[in-house]
Design a protein around this motif. Sequence first.
Motif, short mmCIF file in Angstrom:
data_model
loop_
_atom_site.label_atom_id
_atom_site.label_comp_id
_atom_site.label_asym_id
_atom_site.label_seq_id
_atom_site.Cartn_x
_atom_site.Cartn_y
_atom_site.Cartn_z
N GLY A 4 -8.47 8.35 -3.46
CA GLY A 4 -8.29 9.05 -2.19
C GLY A 4 -7.06 8.56 -1.45
O GLY A 4 -6.32 9.36 -0.83
N GLU A 5 -6.80 7.27 -1.50
CA GLU A 5 -5.62 6.72 -0.84
C GLU A 5 -4.33 7.16 -1.53
O GLU A 5 -3.32 7.44 -0.87
CB GLU A 5 -5.69 5.19 -0.80
CG GLU A 5 -6.80 4.64 0.09
CD GLU A 5 -6.61 5.03 1.54
OE1 GLU A 5 -5.47 5.35 1.95
OE2 GLU A 5 -7.61 5.00 2.29
N VAL A 6 -4.37 7.23 -2.85
CA VAL A 6 -3.20 7.71 -3.59
C VAL A 6 -2.93 9.16 -3.24
O VAL A 6 -1.77 9.56 -3.00
CB VAL A 6 -3.42 7.56 -5.11
CG1 VAL A 6 -2.31 8.26 -5.89
CG2 VAL A 6 -3.48 6.08 -5.51
N TRP A 7 -3.97 9.96 -3.18
CA TRP A 7 -3.79 11.38 -2.85
C TRP A 7 -3.30 11.56 -1.41
O TRP A 7 -2.47 12.42 -1.12
CB TRP A 7 -5.10 12.12 -3.07
CG TRP A 7 -5.06 13.59 -2.76
CD1 TRP A 7 -5.90 14.28 -1.96
CD2 TRP A 7 -4.12 14.56 -3.25
NE1 TRP A 7 -5.56 15.61 -1.92
CE2 TRP A 7 -4.47 15.81 -2.70
CE3 TRP A 7 -3.01 14.47 -4.10
CZ2 TRP A 7 -3.75 16.97 -2.97
CZ3 TRP A 7 -2.29 15.63 -4.37
CH2 TRP A 7 -2.66 16.85 -3.80
N ARG A 8 -3.80 10.72 -0.51
CA ARG A 8 -3.33 10.78 0.89
C ARG A 8 -1.84 10.46 0.98
O ARG A 8 -1.10 11.10 1.74
CB ARG A 8 -4.14 9.79 1.75
CG ARG A 8 -3.74 9.79 3.22
CD ARG A 8 -4.77 9.03 4.04
NE ARG A 8 -4.76 7.62 3.76
CZ ARG A 8 -4.04 6.72 4.45
NH1 ARG A 8 -3.28 7.11 5.46
NH2 ARG A 8 -4.10 5.44 4.15
N LEU A 9 -1.40 9.50 0.20
CA LEU A 9 0.02 9.14 0.17
C LEU A 9 0.86 10.32 -0.32
O LEU A 9 1.88 10.67 0.28
CB LEU A 9 0.23 7.93 -0.74
CG LEU A 9 1.69 7.56 -1.03
CD1 LEU A 9 2.39 7.11 0.24
CD2 LEU A 9 1.77 6.48 -2.11
N LEU A 70 4.41 3.26 -5.32
CA LEU A 70 3.55 2.10 -5.47
C LEU A 70 3.81 1.09 -4.36
O LEU A 70 2.88 0.51 -3.79
CB LEU A 70 3.77 1.46 -6.85
CG LEU A 70 2.96 0.19 -7.14
CD1 LEU A 70 1.47 0.46 -7.06
CD2 LEU A 70 3.33 -0.35 -8.53
N LYS A 71 5.07 0.86 -4.04
CA LYS A 71 5.41 -0.08 -2.95
C LYS A 71 4.89 0.43 -1.61
O LYS A 71 4.45 -0.36 -0.77
CB LYS A 71 6.93 -0.26 -2.89
CG LYS A 71 7.49 -1.06 -4.06
CD LYS A 71 8.99 -1.26 -3.92
CE LYS A 71 9.55 -2.08 -5.08
NZ LYS A 71 11.00 -2.29 -4.98
N GLU A 72 4.92 1.74 -1.42
CA GLU A 72 4.39 2.30 -0.17
C GLU A 72 2.87 2.12 -0.11
O GLU A 72 2.31 1.84 0.96
CB GLU A 72 4.75 3.78 -0.07
CG GLU A 72 4.18 4.49 1.15
CD GLU A 72 4.64 3.91 2.47
OE1 GLU A 72 3.99 4.19 3.50
OE2 GLU A 72 5.66 3.18 2.49
N LEU A 73 2.21 2.25 -1.25
CA LEU A 73 0.77 1.99 -1.29
C LEU A 73 0.47 0.54 -0.94
O LEU A 73 -0.47 0.25 -0.17
CB LEU A 73 0.22 2.30 -2.69
CG LEU A 73 -0.26 3.72 -2.99
CD1 LEU A 73 -0.69 3.82 -4.45
CD2 LEU A 73 -1.41 4.12 -2.09
N GLN A 74 1.27 -0.38 -1.49
CA GLN A 74 1.08 -1.79 -1.19
C GLN A 74 1.28 -2.07 0.31
O GLN A 74 0.54 -2.86 0.90
CB GLN A 74 2.06 -2.63 -2.02
CG GLN A 74 1.80 -2.56 -3.52
CD GLN A 74 2.94 -3.17 -4.32
OE1 GLN A 74 4.08 -3.21 -3.86
NE2 GLN A 74 2.63 -3.64 -5.54
N ARG A 75 2.28 -1.42 0.89
CA ARG A 75 2.54 -1.60 2.32
C ARG A 75 1.36 -1.11 3.16
O ARG A 75 0.92 -1.79 4.09
CB ARG A 75 3.81 -0.85 2.73
CG ARG A 75 4.26 -1.12 4.18
CD ARG A 75 5.30 -0.12 4.63
NE ARG A 75 4.74 1.23 4.70
CZ ARG A 75 4.00 1.65 5.73
NH1 ARG A 75 3.68 0.85 6.71
NH2 ARG A 75 3.53 2.90 5.72
#
Length: 216
Positions: A4-9, A70-75
Amino acid sequence: MEQGEVWRLLKDIFSISQDADFIMHQPAIREDVYSYEYEDGPGPDTQNLAFNLTHGSNTPWNARILDMLLKELQRRNVEEQWPFQRSDGYYKVILEDRYKRLWTAWRAAQPKVTAKGILETAAEVEERLITKRGKNLKSVCQTTCQRNKYIRRAKMLEHIIKLKDDEDDDLPAWMWLQKLIKTLGDGGMSSEESNVENNVQCVLRVKNMAWRHGIE
């Protein structure tokens, strides 16, 4: 939750609400991709990410974009204090899978060569997509109906068998029917599309009874 977080990004970055919206995505300029991959060019624009949609996710250009995502997900993970922690490889697999789905949606919306040897018009592409979507929805509906029918029948048989005593003469028949339903599974259930199930049509016939007067 991680998916869900990946899709939101992806929705935030590419301004989409569903996979089908990605058909409007403007691919990366071919010269920019070539410059990055063969001439040490600057690479993808961080303010306007655009995939190289002529290839999969393993090209240098697309791999770079996935690394940036991926870096934005980490942030976001650190900033929003997500209650779960996953490895970079785990998120990378989800990102690659999501890209494949978006790429498939985009490819399906590209004009194809017709039987006459010419490219489809915009209206023909739209008609093809609508037809395909209708078929997909119909297939999903049929699968859901079959699954629900299987669950209902399985629960009903289980309940009936529990109510039966070991001495009931018809218990073996009910147990045989339960075994049959489980063997058939979801796919063995008929769909709800028509009154004809499994190519067997029920026909009602009037039966002449000896004790009933004939009516002309």
